[in-house]
Design a protein around this motif. Sequence first.
Motif, PDB file in Angstrom:
ATOM      1  N   GLY A  16       0.374  -1.296  -0.005  1.00 53.66           N
ATOM      2  CA  GLY A  16      -0.098   0.172   0.445  1.00 53.66           C
ATOM      3  C   GLY A  16       1.002   1.414   0.243  1.00 53.66           C
ATOM      4  N   GLY A  19       2.195   1.720  -3.667  1.00 55.88           N
ATOM      5  CA  GLY A  19       1.172   2.033  -4.184  1.00 55.88           C
ATOM      6  C   GLY A  19       0.751   3.162  -4.347  1.00 55.88           C
ATOM      7  N   PHE A  20       0.453   3.876  -3.359  1.00 58.08           N
ATOM      8  CA  PHE A  20      -0.128   5.139  -2.841  1.00 58.08           C
ATOM      9  C   PHE A  20       0.852   6.178  -3.091  1.00 58.08           C
ATOM     10  N   ALA A  25       1.484   2.732  -9.900  1.00 58.09           N
ATOM     11  CA  ALA A  25       0.139   2.824  -9.764  1.00 58.09           C
ATOM     12  C   ALA A  25      -0.316   1.804  -9.826  1.00 58.09           C
ATOM     13  N   GLY A  26      -0.112   0.675 -11.070  1.00 59.51           N
ATOM     14  CA  GLY A  26      -1.444  -0.549 -10.680  1.00 59.51           C
ATOM     15  C   GLY A  26      -1.350  -1.088  -9.335  1.00 59.51           C
ATOM     16  N   ALA A  28      -1.682  -0.460  -6.173  1.00 58.80           N
ATOM     17  CA  ALA A  28      -2.558   0.528  -4.980  1.00 58.80           C
ATOM     18  C   ALA A  28      -3.555  -0.039  -5.274  1.00 58.80           C
ATOM     19  N   SER A  29      -4.655  -0.574  -6.404  1.00 62.12           N
ATOM     20  CA  SER A  29      -5.523  -1.256  -6.466  1.00 62.12           C
ATOM     21  C   SER A  29      -5.579  -2.705  -5.490  1.00 62.12           C
ATOM     22  N   ILE A  30      -4.507  -3.683  -6.336  1.00 63.50           N
ATOM     23  CA  ILE A  30      -4.334  -4.291  -5.645  1.00 63.50           C
ATOM     24  C   ILE A  30      -3.927  -4.665  -3.346  1.00 63.50           C
ATOM     25  N   LYS A  32      -4.873  -2.070  -2.051  1.00 67.38           N
ATOM     26  CA  LYS A  32      -6.193  -1.282  -1.141  1.00 67.38           C
ATOM     27  C   LYS A  32      -7.272  -3.819   0.079  1.00 67.38           C
ATOM     28  N   ILE A  33      -7.272  -4.277  -1.719  1.00 68.52           N
ATOM     29  CA  ILE A  33      -8.103  -4.999  -1.660  1.00 68.52           C
ATOM     30  C   ILE A  33      -7.148  -6.449  -0.977  1.00 68.52           C
TER      31      ILE A  33
END
Length: 53
Positions: A16, A19-20, A25-26, A28-30, A32-33
């Motif tokens: 995180g 990513g944040f 950038a890719g 970041a969503s992973i 978060k999950i």
Amino acid sequence: MLRWTVTFIILAIVAGIFGFSGIAAGAASIAKILFFVFIVLFILSLINGKRKF
């Protein structure tokens, strides 16, 4: 199981941070999950650890 949960939650926090901050950038969503999944697993393992069989 608690040890694995703590390990994976630390990995999710590190992912995180990377990513944040815009490094990946890719991811970041992973991240978060993974963060929310491992928070849930951590809470479940705490609840199951306190229960006596």
